[in-house]
Design an enzyme around this catalytic site. Structure first.
Site, PDB file in Angstrom:
ATOM      1  CD  GLN A  10      -3.547   0.153   2.588  1.00 46.65           C
ATOM      2  OE1 GLN A  10      -3.481  -0.787   2.540  1.00 46.65           O
ATOM      3  NE2 GLN A  10      -3.899   1.605   1.875  1.00 46.65           N
ATOM      4  CB  SER A  93       2.267  -4.416   3.935  1.00 47.90           C
ATOM      5  OG  SER A  93       1.218  -4.752   4.148  1.00 47.90           O
ATOM      6  CG  LEU A  94      -0.872  -5.033  -0.987  1.00 50.45           C
ATOM      7  CD1 LEU A  94      -1.098  -5.633  -1.692  1.00 50.45           C
ATOM      8  CD2 LEU A  94      -2.071  -3.273  -0.204  1.00 50.45           C
ATOM      9  NE  ARG A 118      -3.373  -7.295   5.531  1.00 51.07           N
ATOM     10  CZ  ARG A 118      -2.389  -6.634   4.868  1.00 51.07           C
ATOM     11  NH1 ARG A 118      -2.508  -5.657   4.281  1.00 51.07           N
ATOM     12  NH2 ARG A 118      -1.538  -7.117   5.444  1.00 51.07           N
ATOM     13  CG  HIS A 198       3.349  -3.669   8.886  1.00 51.48           C
ATOM     14  ND1 HIS A 198       2.674  -4.872   9.101  1.00 51.48           N
ATOM     15  CD2 HIS A 198       2.878  -3.010   8.317  1.00 51.48           C
ATOM     16  CE1 HIS A 198       2.696  -5.404   7.503  1.00 51.48           C
ATOM     17  NE2 HIS A 198       2.528  -3.515   6.975  1.00 51.48           N
ATOM     18  CD  GLN A 247       1.454  -9.135   6.048  1.00 49.79           C
ATOM     19  OE1 GLN A 247       0.321  -8.433   6.240  1.00 49.79           O
ATOM     20  NE2 GLN A 247       1.724  -9.657   4.676  1.00 49.79           N
TER      21      GLN A 247
END
Length: 308
Positions: A10, A93-94, A118, A198, A247
């Site tokens: 992202q 990440s994603l 998510r 995060h 995560q």
């Protein structure tokens, strides 16, 4: 040549992304159509026309970046004419969901569903507790960790040996910025994000994602996929499910992921998706590994020429 696939996270979103892919190849346009069917709205139109405010919302940005990434990988495979072989993959990440899909761990439709949910869970966690993120460039990881502890922040992304992102409550970001500058950082940049990704502030989102993933089927990876949480390859389907929940509120160990793939013998990488961030980080982690960024058809054609 042993190759790795890399998928962005992202922040890579931009109005117009995916246009050349969708207009250049029917198979890429079909990818956006499949995603739209799952989501119930025209994802390609959102990617091409925005507005940016809507595209940037997490529940839109995450499936949108995923679709562009899958389309970019499809374009590379098309241009390579069957010569593309993949030794490993990782996503930031994603982007890890795109890596898992590439390895056959989750279906395309399930990945779109997961990322829409998510994104929504993360957005709502951001709205519940205001947070922010700070990129520190030019300090070691240990120095960044010390600043995080002193400022009431957490380490969110270990992006390279000299780039670390901190995350935490919005009212602590200024303290982290001041401490980083005092420590001699080349740059300390506040990120334009919805909240403290995060970090422990995302734990409510992770808990909701855990419940959502109970209905998602996971398979054994067809090739190694490096985990953001551990910086090591994933193992079993159930372990992957647990790691993908953790995560959301854990540090992204990107330096370990990239260095691990290089240590496993991967000498070239293809960054599939919008932007060129991962290629830039790769140069700072293992400079000998060349990474080509693919976000349009021309990029896919040029990248395919690198494959023996």
């Amino acid at each position: 040549m042993s190759t790795m696939l890399l998928f962005p996270g992202q922040g890579a979103q931009a109005v117009g992304m995916g246009r050349e892919l969708a207009e250049g190849l029917d198979e890429c346009r079909a990818i956006f159509a499949r995603a739209s069917a799952v989501l119930g709205f025209d994802l390609l139109k959102l990617c091409l026309e925005g507005p940016l405010e809507e595209l940037t919302k997490s529940h839109h940005a995450q499936p949108a970046i995923f679709a562009v990434s899958v389309a970019a990988r499809a374009a590379l495979a098309h241009c390579a004419g069957g010569k593309l072989t993949v030794a490993g993959a990782a996503g930031h990440s994603l982007g890890e969901w795109a890596a898992l899909h590439a390895a056959g761990v989750v279906s395309f439709e399930d990945a779109v569903r997961v990322l829409h949910a998510r994104g929504r869970f993360m957005q709502e966690a951001c709205e519940a507790t205001p947070g922010g993120m700070l990129t520190i460039i030019g300090l070691t990881v240990d120095q960044a960790r010390e600043i995080a502890v002193a400022s009431g922040l957490e380490v969110a992304n270990l992006n390279s040996p000299v780039q670390t992102v901190l995350s935490g409550p919005a009212d602590r970001i200024a303290a982290g910025e001041a401490a980083a500058k005092a420590a001699g950082a080349k740059r300390a940049l506040r990120l334009t994000v919805a909240g403290a990704f995060h970090s422990s502030l995302m734990k409510p989102a992770a808990d909701r994602l855990a419940a959502f993933l109970e209905a998602i089927e996971f398979q054994t990876p067809a090739f190694p996929v490096w985990s953001n949480v551990t910086g090591q390859p994933h193992t079993t389907p159930e372990e992957i499910r647990r790691r993908m929940v953790a995560q959301v509120h854990s540090s992204v160990r990107w330096t370990d992921c990239f260095a691990g793939m290089a240590a496993a013998g991967m000498t070239a990488g293809f960054e599939c998706g919008p932007g060129t961030v991962l290629a830039g980080l790769g140069k700072r982690i293992v400079s000998e590994v060349a990474v080509a960024s693919i976000f349009d058809l021309a990029g896919a054609q040029e990248a395919a020429k690198l494959i023996p």
